[in-house]
Design a protein around this motif. Structure first.
Motif, mmCIF file in Angstrom:
data_model
loop_
_atom_site.group_PDB
_atom_site.id
_atom_site.type_symbol
_atom_site.label_atom_id
_atom_site.label_comp_id
_atom_site.label_asym_id
_atom_site.label_seq_id
_atom_site.Cartn_x
_atom_site.Cartn_y
_atom_site.Cartn_z
ATOM 1 N N ARG A 29 0.837 -1.205 0.000
ATOM 2 C CA ARG A 29 0.000 0.000 0.000
ATOM 3 C C ARG A 29 0.872 1.255 0.000
ATOM 4 O O ARG A 29 0.594 2.216 -0.716
ATOM 5 C CB ARG A 29 -0.929 0.012 1.218
ATOM 6 N N LEU A 30 1.909 1.268 0.808
ATOM 7 C CA LEU A 30 2.818 2.411 0.856
ATOM 8 C C LEU A 30 3.427 2.680 -0.516
ATOM 9 O O LEU A 30 3.419 3.817 -1.000
ATOM 10 C CB LEU A 30 3.927 2.167 1.889
ATOM 11 N N LEU A 34 3.190 5.794 -3.315
ATOM 12 C CA LEU A 34 4.369 6.476 -3.844
ATOM 13 C C LEU A 34 4.472 6.368 -5.368
ATOM 14 O O LEU A 34 5.430 6.876 -5.959
ATOM 15 C CB LEU A 34 5.638 5.911 -3.199
ATOM 16 N N GLY A 35 3.514 5.679 -5.996
ATOM 17 C CA GLY A 35 3.505 5.558 -7.450
ATOM 18 C C GLY A 35 4.305 4.388 -8.001
ATOM 19 O O GLY A 35 4.621 4.353 -9.182
ATOM 20 N N HIS A 36 4.617 3.433 -7.144
ATOM 21 C CA HIS A 36 5.366 2.248 -7.573
ATOM 22 C C HIS A 36 4.398 1.079 -7.759
ATOM 23 O O HIS A 36 3.353 1.024 -7.120
ATOM 24 C CB HIS A 36 6.384 1.840 -6.512
ATOM 25 N N SER A 56 9.508 1.749 -9.741
ATOM 26 C CA SER A 56 8.976 3.109 -9.863
ATOM 27 C C SER A 56 8.747 3.434 -11.336
ATOM 28 O O SER A 56 9.217 2.724 -12.234
ATOM 29 C CB SER A 56 9.950 4.121 -9.253
ATOM 30 N N ALA A 57 8.062 4.533 -11.584
ATOM 31 C CA ALA A 57 7.781 4.963 -12.957
ATOM 32 C C ALA A 57 9.062 5.270 -13.728
ATOM 33 O O ALA A 57 9.100 5.128 -14.948
ATOM 34 C CB ALA A 57 6.865 6.182 -12.944
ATOM 35 N N CYS A 58 10.124 5.649 -13.025
ATOM 36 C CA CYS A 58 11.390 5.959 -13.712
ATOM 37 C C CYS A 58 12.323 4.749 -13.788
ATOM 38 O O CYS A 58 13.457 4.863 -14.251
ATOM 39 C CB CYS A 58 12.081 7.142 -13.045
#
Length: 161
Positions: A29-30, A34-36, A56-58
């Motif tokens: 959930r965390l 954070l977008g991961h 992550s997105a990057c």
């Protein structure tokens, strides 16, 4: 059938304790906040199994090792083997485990089944391009296999995931 109406649920992983399963849920959930994106119980090329891996997105890769008790932490000496497969490495523990036992070079997350908080950021150790590509491809393959198994449970057998 509308995709919005179709909800697929992964079967629970019965190898871990209820405490560890709750920590895993909170950690995931965390990282979602954070977008991961995350995968639990992710097999690495060295044969180790990361409790949670996040992408992550990057393209940054993070591994989280869950320790549900002091005894669990003390019995596990394999955690340095994960560092070659991620940019960042954390331990996730419940509030009942003293934070002082976690090595300073690792990040620290406190979690339960409802959420998690990062108490200490880890040092970055960026992966080489070749290793990043290999782990990211393994992540993509695992995620696609999980989606396939959810959509067509009878299609993949004998541990092919």
């Amino acid at each position: 059938m509308s995709a919005a109406l179709s909800i697929a649920i992964l079967p629970p992983d019965r190898r871990q304790s209820a405490t560890a399963a709750g920590i895993q849920r909170g950690v995931r959930r965390l990282f979602a906040e954070l977008g991961h994106v995350t995968i639990p119980e992710f097999s690495l090329a060295n044969g180790r199994r990361a409790d949670v891996i996040a992408l992550s997105a990057c393209g940054r890769l993070t591994i989280v090792e869950i320790k549900s008790s002091v005894a669990d932490f003390r019995a596990d000496k394999k955690w340095p083997d994960y560092r070659d497969y991620c940019d960042r490495f954390y331990f996730a523990i419940p509030e009942s485990v003293p934070a002082g036992i976690i090595p300073d070079e690792a990040g620290l997350i406190v979690a339960d089944a409802f959420g998690a908080a990062i108490l200490r950021e880890p040092a970055d150790h960026p992966l080489s391009g070749a290793r990043r590509k290999a782990v990211t491809l393994r992540f993509a393959h695992c995620a696609a296999s999980l989606l396939h198994a959810l959509a067509d449970p009878g299609a993949i057998r004998d541990g092919a995931l």
